[in-house]
Write a protein that holds these residues in place. Structure first.
Motif, PDB file in Angstrom:
ATOM      1  N   PRO B   8       0.750  -7.663 -22.347  1.00  0.00           N
ATOM      2  CA  PRO B   8       0.711  -6.881 -21.109  1.00  0.00           C
ATOM      3  C   PRO B   8       1.054  -7.749 -19.893  1.00  0.00           C
ATOM      4  O   PRO B   8       0.726  -8.938 -19.844  1.00  0.00           O
ATOM      5  CB  PRO B   8      -0.744  -6.409 -21.040  1.00  0.00           C
ATOM      6  N   THR B   9       1.701  -7.105 -18.956  1.00  0.00           N
ATOM      7  CA  THR B   9       2.055  -7.795 -17.719  1.00  0.00           C
ATOM      8  C   THR B   9       0.828  -7.863 -16.815  1.00  0.00           C
ATOM      9  O   THR B   9       0.171  -6.850 -16.582  1.00  0.00           O
ATOM     10  CB  THR B   9       3.183  -7.043 -17.002  1.00  0.00           C
ATOM     11  N   VAL B  10       0.490  -9.055 -16.355  1.00  0.00           N
ATOM     12  CA  VAL B  10      -0.687  -9.218 -15.493  1.00  0.00           C
ATOM     13  C   VAL B  10      -0.324  -8.953 -14.038  1.00  0.00           C
ATOM     14  O   VAL B  10      -1.045  -8.277 -13.316  1.00  0.00           O
ATOM     15  CB  VAL B  10      -1.272 -10.635 -15.646  1.00  0.00           C
ATOM     16  N   VAL B  11       0.803  -9.494 -13.648  1.00  0.00           N
ATOM     17  CA  VAL B  11       1.144  -9.353 -12.234  1.00  0.00           C
ATOM     18  C   VAL B  11       2.634  -9.054 -12.112  1.00  0.00           C
ATOM     19  O   VAL B  11       3.454  -9.548 -12.881  1.00  0.00           O
ATOM     20  CB  VAL B  11       0.750 -10.625 -11.436  1.00  0.00           C
ATOM     21  N   ARG B  12       2.932  -8.179 -11.169  1.00  0.00           N
ATOM     22  CA  ARG B  12       4.338  -7.852 -10.914  1.00  0.00           C
ATOM     23  C   ARG B  12       4.569  -7.795  -9.409  1.00  0.00           C
ATOM     24  O   ARG B  12       3.845  -7.107  -8.684  1.00  0.00           O
ATOM     25  CB  ARG B  12       4.686  -6.512 -11.566  1.00  0.00           C
ATOM     26  N   LEU B  13       5.545  -8.549  -8.961  1.00  0.00           N
ATOM     27  CA  LEU B  13       5.914  -8.533  -7.536  1.00  0.00           C
ATOM     28  C   LEU B  13       7.113  -7.628  -7.368  1.00  0.00           C
ATOM     29  O   LEU B  13       8.076  -7.736  -8.140  1.00  0.00           O
ATOM     30  CB  LEU B  13       6.280  -9.945  -7.067  1.00  0.00           C
ATOM     31  N   GLU B  14       7.018  -6.730  -6.390  1.00  0.00           N
ATOM     32  CA  GLU B  14       8.117  -5.788  -6.190  1.00  0.00           C
ATOM     33  C   GLU B  14       8.658  -5.918  -4.784  1.00  0.00           C
ATOM     34  O   GLU B  14       7.993  -5.543  -3.810  1.00  0.00           O
ATOM     35  CB  GLU B  14       7.609  -4.357  -6.440  1.00  0.00           C
ATOM     36  N   ASN B  15       9.824  -6.498  -4.669  1.00  0.00           N
ATOM     37  CA  ASN B  15      10.497  -6.665  -3.371  1.00  0.00           C
ATOM     38  C   ASN B  15       9.574  -7.236  -2.299  1.00  0.00           C
ATOM     39  O   ASN B  15       9.556  -6.775  -1.167  1.00  0.00           O
ATOM     40  CB  ASN B  15      11.060  -5.339  -2.878  1.00  0.00           C
ATOM     41  N   LEU B  16       8.831  -8.207  -2.694  1.00  0.00           N
ATOM     42  CA  LEU B  16       7.844  -8.750  -1.773  1.00  0.00           C
ATOM     43  C   LEU B  16       8.522  -9.570  -0.676  1.00  0.00           C
ATOM     44  O   LEU B  16       9.447 -10.336  -0.946  1.00  0.00           O
ATOM     45  CB  LEU B  16       6.864  -9.649  -2.548  1.00  0.00           C
ATOM     46  N   GLN B  17       8.036  -9.355   0.536  1.00  0.00           N
ATOM     47  CA  GLN B  17       8.521 -10.179   1.653  1.00  0.00           C
ATOM     48  C   GLN B  17       7.319 -10.896   2.256  1.00  0.00           C
ATOM     49  O   GLN B  17       6.319 -10.266   2.576  1.00  0.00           O
ATOM     50  CB  GLN B  17       9.197  -9.292   2.698  1.00  0.00           C
ATOM     51  N   ASN B  66       5.450  -4.949  -2.526  1.00  0.00           N
ATOM     52  CA  ASN B  66       4.174  -4.621  -3.141  1.00  0.00           C
ATOM     53  C   ASN B  66       3.887  -5.583  -4.291  1.00  0.00           C
ATOM     54  O   ASN B  66       4.779  -6.213  -4.841  1.00  0.00           O
ATOM     55  CB  ASN B  66       4.214  -3.174  -3.648  1.00  0.00           C
ATOM     56  N   ILE B  67       2.596  -5.708  -4.588  1.00  0.00           N
ATOM     57  CA  ILE B  67       2.191  -6.479  -5.758  1.00  0.00           C
ATOM     58  C   ILE B  67       1.361  -5.556  -6.634  1.00  0.00           C
ATOM     59  O   ILE B  67       0.453  -4.877  -6.138  1.00  0.00           O
ATOM     60  CB  ILE B  67       1.341  -7.712  -5.359  1.00  0.00           C
ATOM     61  N   MET B  68       1.691  -5.500  -7.904  1.00  0.00           N
ATOM     62  CA  MET B  68       0.845  -4.793  -8.854  1.00  0.00           C
ATOM     63  C   MET B  68       0.105  -5.849  -9.653  1.00  0.00           C
ATOM     64  O   MET B  68       0.721  -6.755 -10.214  1.00  0.00           O
ATOM     65  CB  MET B  68       1.696  -3.948  -9.817  1.00  0.00           C
ATOM     66  N   ILE B  69      -1.220  -5.760  -9.650  1.00  0.00           N
ATOM     67  CA  ILE B  69      -1.963  -6.767 -10.387  1.00  0.00           C
ATOM     68  C   ILE B  69      -2.876  -6.056 -11.385  1.00  0.00           C
ATOM     69  O   ILE B  69      -3.614  -5.143 -11.014  1.00  0.00           O
ATOM     70  CB  ILE B  69      -2.727  -7.705  -9.425  1.00  0.00           C
ATOM     71  N   ALA B  70      -2.779  -6.439 -12.629  1.00  0.00           N
ATOM     72  CA  ALA B  70      -3.506  -5.795 -13.721  1.00  0.00           C
ATOM     73  C   ALA B  70      -3.310  -4.288 -13.659  1.00  0.00           C
ATOM     74  O   ALA B  70      -4.251  -3.513 -13.858  1.00  0.00           O
ATOM     75  CB  ALA B  70      -4.993  -6.150 -13.667  1.00  0.00           C
ATOM     76  N   GLY B  71      -2.125  -3.884 -13.345  1.00  0.00           N
ATOM     77  CA  GLY B  71      -1.794  -2.471 -13.307  1.00  0.00           C
ATOM     78  C   GLY B  71      -2.301  -1.732 -12.090  1.00  0.00           C
ATOM     79  O   GLY B  71      -2.215  -0.515 -12.019  1.00  0.00           O
ATOM     80  N   ARG B  72      -2.839  -2.466 -11.120  1.00  0.00           N
ATOM     81  CA  ARG B  72      -3.369  -1.781  -9.930  1.00  0.00           C
ATOM     82  C   ARG B  72      -2.656  -2.270  -8.689  1.00  0.00           C
ATOM     83  O   ARG B  72      -2.145  -3.387  -8.629  1.00  0.00           O
ATOM     84  CB  ARG B  72      -4.877  -2.025  -9.816  1.00  0.00           C
ATOM     85  N   ASP B  73      -2.669  -1.377  -7.701  1.00  0.00           N
ATOM     86  CA  ASP B  73      -1.986  -1.707  -6.454  1.00  0.00           C
ATOM     87  C   ASP B  73      -2.822  -2.739  -5.690  1.00  0.00           C
ATOM     88  O   ASP B  73      -3.943  -2.481  -5.274  1.00  0.00           O
ATOM     89  CB  ASP B  73      -1.822  -0.424  -5.621  1.00  0.00           C
ATOM     90  N   PHE B  74      -2.257  -3.926  -5.505  1.00  0.00           N
ATOM     91  CA  PHE B  74      -2.900  -5.047  -4.831  1.00  0.00           C
ATOM     92  C   PHE B  74      -3.496  -4.646  -3.477  1.00  0.00           C
ATOM     93  O   PHE B  74      -4.635  -4.978  -3.157  1.00  0.00           O
ATOM     94  CB  PHE B  74      -1.818  -6.115  -4.643  1.00  0.00           C
ATOM     95  N   SER B  75      -2.724  -3.887  -2.712  1.00  0.00           N
ATOM     96  CA  SER B  75      -3.159  -3.581  -1.345  1.00  0.00           C
ATOM     97  C   SER B  75      -4.353  -2.623  -1.336  1.00  0.00           C
ATOM     98  O   SER B  75      -5.048  -2.513  -0.340  1.00  0.00           O
ATOM     99  CB  SER B  75      -2.002  -2.985  -0.547  1.00  0.00           C
ATOM    100  N   LYS B  76      -4.592  -1.944  -2.466  1.00  0.00           N
ATOM    101  CA  LYS B  76      -5.706  -1.000  -2.479  1.00  0.00           C
ATOM    102  C   LYS B  76      -6.958  -1.601  -3.097  1.00  0.00           C
ATOM    103  O   LYS B  76      -8.014  -0.972  -3.109  1.00  0.00           O
ATOM    104  CB  LYS B  76      -5.304   0.268  -3.246  1.00  0.00           C
TER     105      LYS B  76
END
Lengths: 356, 411, 341
Positions: B8-17, B66-76
């Motif tokens: 499973p992917t732990v962390v995913r960065l999406e177009n992060l600035q 955005n960052i998705m971490i453990a399948g959840r939205d980092f910012s939330k």
């Protein structure tokens, strides 16, 4: 520390005076001293132990004396920030020599000063803690009398001879009486000074004589009540001494110090419970208009006798500018302590604090 | 959701600035990392590695993306929720006062303990496990501030581990450490990935180490992600040279080392390599500023990689094969040019016959020959007469004799 | 034995010892004073047996509130100092670093040095403490407003210091234009003292103070995370902004309560946390908080006894005693620390 140095100086000077030639004379006035030399010069020690040379105009100053410690006598112009000194100039017939003072005209009771400030013949130097040095330089007085030694470096810089007359150090009654002699050489008003001393001493003797006949000694405390805290006049103060001389029993005789001191509230309370009367410097001008207000300010000591059945006196505004009337002030105090000895007497410098 | 063999992917960065204030440092950063994987962030100082890590640690806000971490939205995520997923190791020097090493590590339990932060038996277990994992069992009773830098770093790692995260972010974890502790740190991180299935993202300045431990590397330069992928694919000479704008150095992807360029002020010399015998000779000559030419080197031989990394002129042959006639001709040309020929003392085998022959030719050409071979076996092994050669005990002697030789020949 | 157990054993020994010392100081505080008293009498008075009415009043209404105020005030100042030292990671920070005492001083100077409040003197009860409290609260709310906006703790620290300078500037301006007679009382206030507490003030200070002390325990977990610095605390799940506001509220609240009623008392808040660390051998705030409170109480109580006995019946300024005692302690501890590292 400073006091010790001053006293050491005084002691040294006394020793010197003892072996000096007979023509010269030396008088110690508390920590202050006046040494007159046979050539008409005077060497003074001021309140912080500085040596000031008073040299008649036209006479060569002794070698090695710096300009800042040299005053030409008789002085023609005087500046001062001291109410007490100014009132003593009245006694010395020298009030017309005052050319500059600190404070607003309405703070001055002495008419000559108040009028002078109004018509511009006397220059205002601004506030006590914020002196206008420019004005002072413009006037360039022969000498500046101050109670604030922190101004010395600045005044030295400006080349203005300064005498520190901090009366904190002249606290005992005899020094208070004789202090006028310290100021006399500046104006050559020796006769006036002697008259003043003689008059006050005579009054004092009279007070003592009157009080001697009375067995009862009213108990007196002299102090200021603040929120939670109290200050009292120490037993070695002139205030305590006049209370004793006037036949009172001063309850803080075991307190010693140079100025009003904070003492333990419990001591103030226990002495206050015995005292018949209290004298305070706190006045309506600072909001201390009634006994009720004083009680509310410091509830803990509200139960002391002067605040309930006894009496509380405070000085009127002109009291602090009436050193020339020391004799009258002494009589006022004597009459407060033993009113039965002064029937029908009306207080001139003090007033009794109302209940509320 | 995931296949058994697909981690499973732990962390995913999406177009992060990322950046500070309104100034963007990096744009358009996108990548993902699976559990148990080690990602190195590589790039020159000031490229934005730390900025990226601080953003991921939520010490500075992301500017966009955005960052998705453990399948959840980092910012939330709440700060405390994030702390249960992710631990961070910063370069900040720790001054915890009078705390023991154990207590410092135990602070990692913060997101797992209750309102008063009381440690339960489970917490103590986790802390002990973490301390064992980093091999710091003997340090627990000592005050943290009395430990050496290396020991401190172990405890810092144990603290992160005690947090029982799925992802650990580390900013320059080997900074200020000596070689021993640097290697120790990296091996601890490696085992965290392997044994605890933790994903690790570390910014590293040591490309050498990074290429060895990383599953993935992210090259960061020019305000963005320059490349992302396994080091074996990403870290070639050009990529590294671009990344660090290398001008006086070369990178060898197989050796995973960076070699400095030399000025080639002396020489040239011709070296006969073979089977790694020339490795240290080549490095030493390179360091002493010789222009190096290198005769028949077999592909895959360590000598070949080193010679290439050192920017030597190189003639190669296939692995374990014979050289082509063209190659031999090229070698002869080089020998002509060379001021001296060096016999590295290569093992003689079938494949090295060419080099032995070349040495004999050099001897005939009257070239000055320096040999690291024992004089007694010289003639027997290479067929070149030992008398004509300068025999040296080791590389250092070779270097000094070579230096004297060139000095004489110049004057 | 685990290290944490060793630590707890030490705490179990030190804390009761400190509590015992505090009780001794408390008893001494009731017995010594410029008015003579025998301990038997004091004992009987405490338990309500009538004795000499004068002494009865002194013990019940002067010594008892004063002793309690010194102990409680010392504890509150020390804990306030501890919080700020940990938060700012700075060993020389004290409870007044955020301008609390300066704010209080400003309001008190307005009341005592100008004629603004002449009509209120002796009319409004507790005028000076109320003014001081208003000033302290003013400074505190200013700092809190800043605390909710800034990112870094150090910005807050600088802001606090600047607020201190600003209010001091106004105060010194007021002193310049004040009459000599008024300055006397103001100087008195500036020196700080536990003298003259009324039961009302004491009850107020103690009740709000103990609520705040309980709150302190509530943030002790986050405070421990802060031992690794603000960044690490954040990555361990501490909501920095909320924690900062809570911390400023509690620490400033504690020092404001003491300052309002006792005036600025120097050095207790700065020196005592260091002593607590030394006594407990740990920086773990869960153990440090009770130790700091107890040592603060003991130190302040002892200094108060010294202040009233040294030149009895004259009161020595309390801040002078605490500084005289605290400054060398801080220097010594910091030097030790330097050597150790």
């Amino acid at each position: 520390m400073k006091r010790i140095i001053v006293m050491a100086w005084a002691a040294l000077l006394i020793c010197l005076a003892a072996i000096a030639p007979a023509q010269a004379s030396f008088e110690a006035i508390g920590p202050f001293s006046v040494e007159s030399r046979d050539n008409g010069t005077f060497v003074l020690t001021d309140g912080i132990g500085r040596r000031i040379h008073l040299v008649p105009r036209g006479q060569k100053p002794p070698p090695g004396v710096e300009e800042k410690n040299l005053v030409r006598i008789p002085v023609k112009s005087v500046a001062t920030d001291s109410w007490r000194d100014t009132s003593l100039f009245l006694a010395l017939d020298a009030i017309d020599k005052v050319k500059a003072v600190t404070g607003k005209p309405e703070e001055w009771i002495i008419p000559q000063i108040r009028d002078g400030l109004h018509n511009g013949s006397i220059v205002s130097l601004g506030q006590r803690h914020g002196m206008d040095y420019e004005q002072l330089v413009k006037i360039k007085p022969d000498v500046f009398f101050t109670w604030d030694e922190s101004m010395i470096p600045m005044l030295d810089e400006l080349g203005i001879a300064t005498v520190v007359t901090n009366t904190d150090l002249a606290r005992d009654l005899d020094t208070q009486i004789r202090f006028v002699r310290y100021l006399a050489p500046f104006f050559g008003s020796f006769k006036q000074a002697d008259q003043y001393v003689a008059k006050v001493r005579a009054v004092l003797e009279d007070i003592k004589a009157k009080a001697n006949g009375v067995a009862a000694k009213p108990k007196v405390i002299w102090g200021d009540v603040y929120s939670k805290r109290v200050l009292v006049e120490p037993g070695n103060s002139w205030a305590a001494q006049i209370v004793q001389a006037a036949g009172g029993n001063y309850l803080f005789n075991d307190v010693a110090g140079d100025t009003c001191l904070e003492i333990a509230l419990e001591r103030f309370y226990s002495s206050g419970c015995e005292a018949d009367m209290m004298i305070t410097y706190r006045t309506p001008r600072q909001g201390m208009a009634t006994k009720a207000r004083m009680k509310a300010t410091n509830i803990t000591i509200a139960g002391i006798k002067p605040l309930s059945v006894g009496k509380v006196f405070y000085p009127l505004q002109h009291y602090s500018q009436s050193a020339d009337k020391l004799d009258e002030i002494l009589v006022d105090l004597a009459a407060m302590i033993h009113p039965e000895l002064y029937p029908g007497f009306e207080l001139r410098y003090f007033v009794e604090m109302p209940e509320d | 959701m995931n296949h058994a063999h697909n981690k499973p992917t732990v962390v995913r960065l999406e177009n992060l600035q990322v950046g500070y204030g309104r100034k963007a440092v990096l744009r358009e950063i996108s990548f993902g990392l699976q559990e148990g994987r080690f990602l190195s962030l590589l790039g020159p100082n000031g490229a934005g590695k730390t900025t990226l890590l601080r953003t991921m640690a939520r010490l500075i806000p992301a500017m966009a993306g955005n960052i998705m971490i453990a399948g959840r939205d980092f910012s939330k995520l709440k700060q405390s929720e994030l702390a249960r997923i992710q631990a961070v190791v910063l370069t900040d020097r720790l001054k915890p006062g009078l705390l023991t090493a154990y207590e410092v590590a135990a602070l990692g339990r913060h997101p797992h303990t209750g309102f008063f932060g009381k440690l339960g038996p489970q917490d103590h277990q986790a802390v002990k496990r973490a301390i064992e994992m980093v091999g710091a069992g003997d340090l627990t009773d000592r005050y943290f501030e009395q430990l050496s830098d290396g020991e401190k770093q172990k405890i810092v790692l144990a603290r992160a581990l005690a947090q029982e995260p799925r992802l650990i972010l580390l900013d320059e974890p080997t900074l200020h450490l000596d070689l021993k502790h640097r290697l120790e740190t990296m091996s601890i991180l490696r085992s965290m990935c392997r044994e605890m299935r933790v994903a690790v993202i570390a910014s590293l300045h040591d490309i050498d180490i990074a290429s060895r431990v990383s599953d993935q590397v992210a090259l960061i330069s020019g305000g963005g992600l320059a490349a992302f992928g396994p080091p074996e694919r990403i870290l070639d000479e050009q990529a590294v040279a671009r990344l660090y704008s290398l001008n006086g150095a070369r990178y060898d992807s197989r050796l995973g080392v960076i070699e400095l360029r030399n000025a080639k002020r002396r020489g040239p010399v011709f070296v006969l390599p073979g089977g790694g015998a020339a490795a240290s000779t080549l490095r030493l000559l390179h360091k002493r500023d010789y222009a190096i030419m290198c005769g028949i080197a077999h592909q895959g031989d360590i000598d070949t990689h080193i010679a290439r990394a050192l920017d030597a002129e190189l003639v190669t042959a296939p692995p374990f094969g014979r050289a082509t006639p063209e190659a031999l001709q090229e070698c002869r040309r080089m020998m002509q040019l060379a001021g001296a020929v060096i016999d590295s003392g290569f093992e003689l085998g079938q494949a090295n016959q060419d080099n032995a022959a070349l040495l004999a030719e050099a001897s005939k050409m009257g070239k000055a020959i320096f040999s690291l071979r024992a004089p007694a076996s010289q003639e027997k092994e290479t067929g070149a007469p030992a008398a004509d050669m300068v025999h040296c005990q080791d590389e250092m002697e070779l270097a000094s004799r070579l230096s004297a030789f060139f000095h004489k020949s110049v004057s | 034995m685990k290290p944490s157990e060793a630590r707890n054993h030490r705490a179990m020994a030190v804390l009761p010892l400190l509590a015992l010392t505090m009780i001794v100081v408390f008893w001494l505080s009731l017995n010594v004073g410029s008015v003579n008293s025998r301990s038997g009498e004091v004992w009987r008075i405490i338990w309500g047996a009538a004795a000499d009415a004068n002494l009865d009043f002194i013990v019940r209404n002067i010594r008892l509130p004063r002793a309690l105020a010194a102990l409680g005030g010392g504890a509150m100042l020390a804990v306030s100092g501890l919080l700020l030292q940990v938060f700012f990671r700075n060993p020389i920070v004290g409870p007044f670093v955020l301008g609390i005492s300066s704010g209080a001083t400003l309001m008190v100077s307005l009341v005592m040095l100008t004629s603004v409040a002449v009509g209120m003197v002796g009319v409004v009860p507790y005028l000076t403490p109320l003014a001081a409290f208003a000033g302290a609260l003013g400074a505190m709310s200013l700092v809190m407003a800043v605390a909710s906006r800034v990112k870094q703790g150090v910005t807050l620290l600088i802001t606090g210091i600047m607020i201190g300078y600003l209010t001091s500037a106004v105060t010194s301006l007021l002193i310049t234009f004040a009459e000599a007679e008024r300055i006397k009382g103001f100087n008195l206030w500036q020196l700080g003292s536990f003298s003259g507490y009324t039961w009302t003030e004491l009850a107020l200070m103690m009740s709000i103070g103990s609520v705040l002390l309980v709150l302190v325990y509530g943030i002790s977990k986050q405070l421990n995370a802060f031992l690794l610095g603000e960044n690490y605390a954040a990555t361990m799940g501490v909501n920095i902004r909320r924690f900062r506001i809570a911390l400023v509220f509690v620490s400033c609240g504690l020092s404001a309560l003491v300052t309002a009623t006792a005036g600025p008392v120097a050095f207790v808040g700065l020196a005592v946390p260091h002593m607590a660390r030394l006594a407990m051998g740990t920086s773990d705030n869960k153990l440090l908080i009770p130790a700091t409170a107890l040592i603060g109480a003991v130190v302040c109580g002892a200094c108060d006894i010294v202040a009233r006995m040294l030149f009895a019946p004259v009161e020595a300024p309390l801040s002078a005693i605490t500084s005289f005692f605290g400054a060398p302690v801080v220097i010594m501890l910091l030097l030790r620390n330097r050597v150790k590292q």
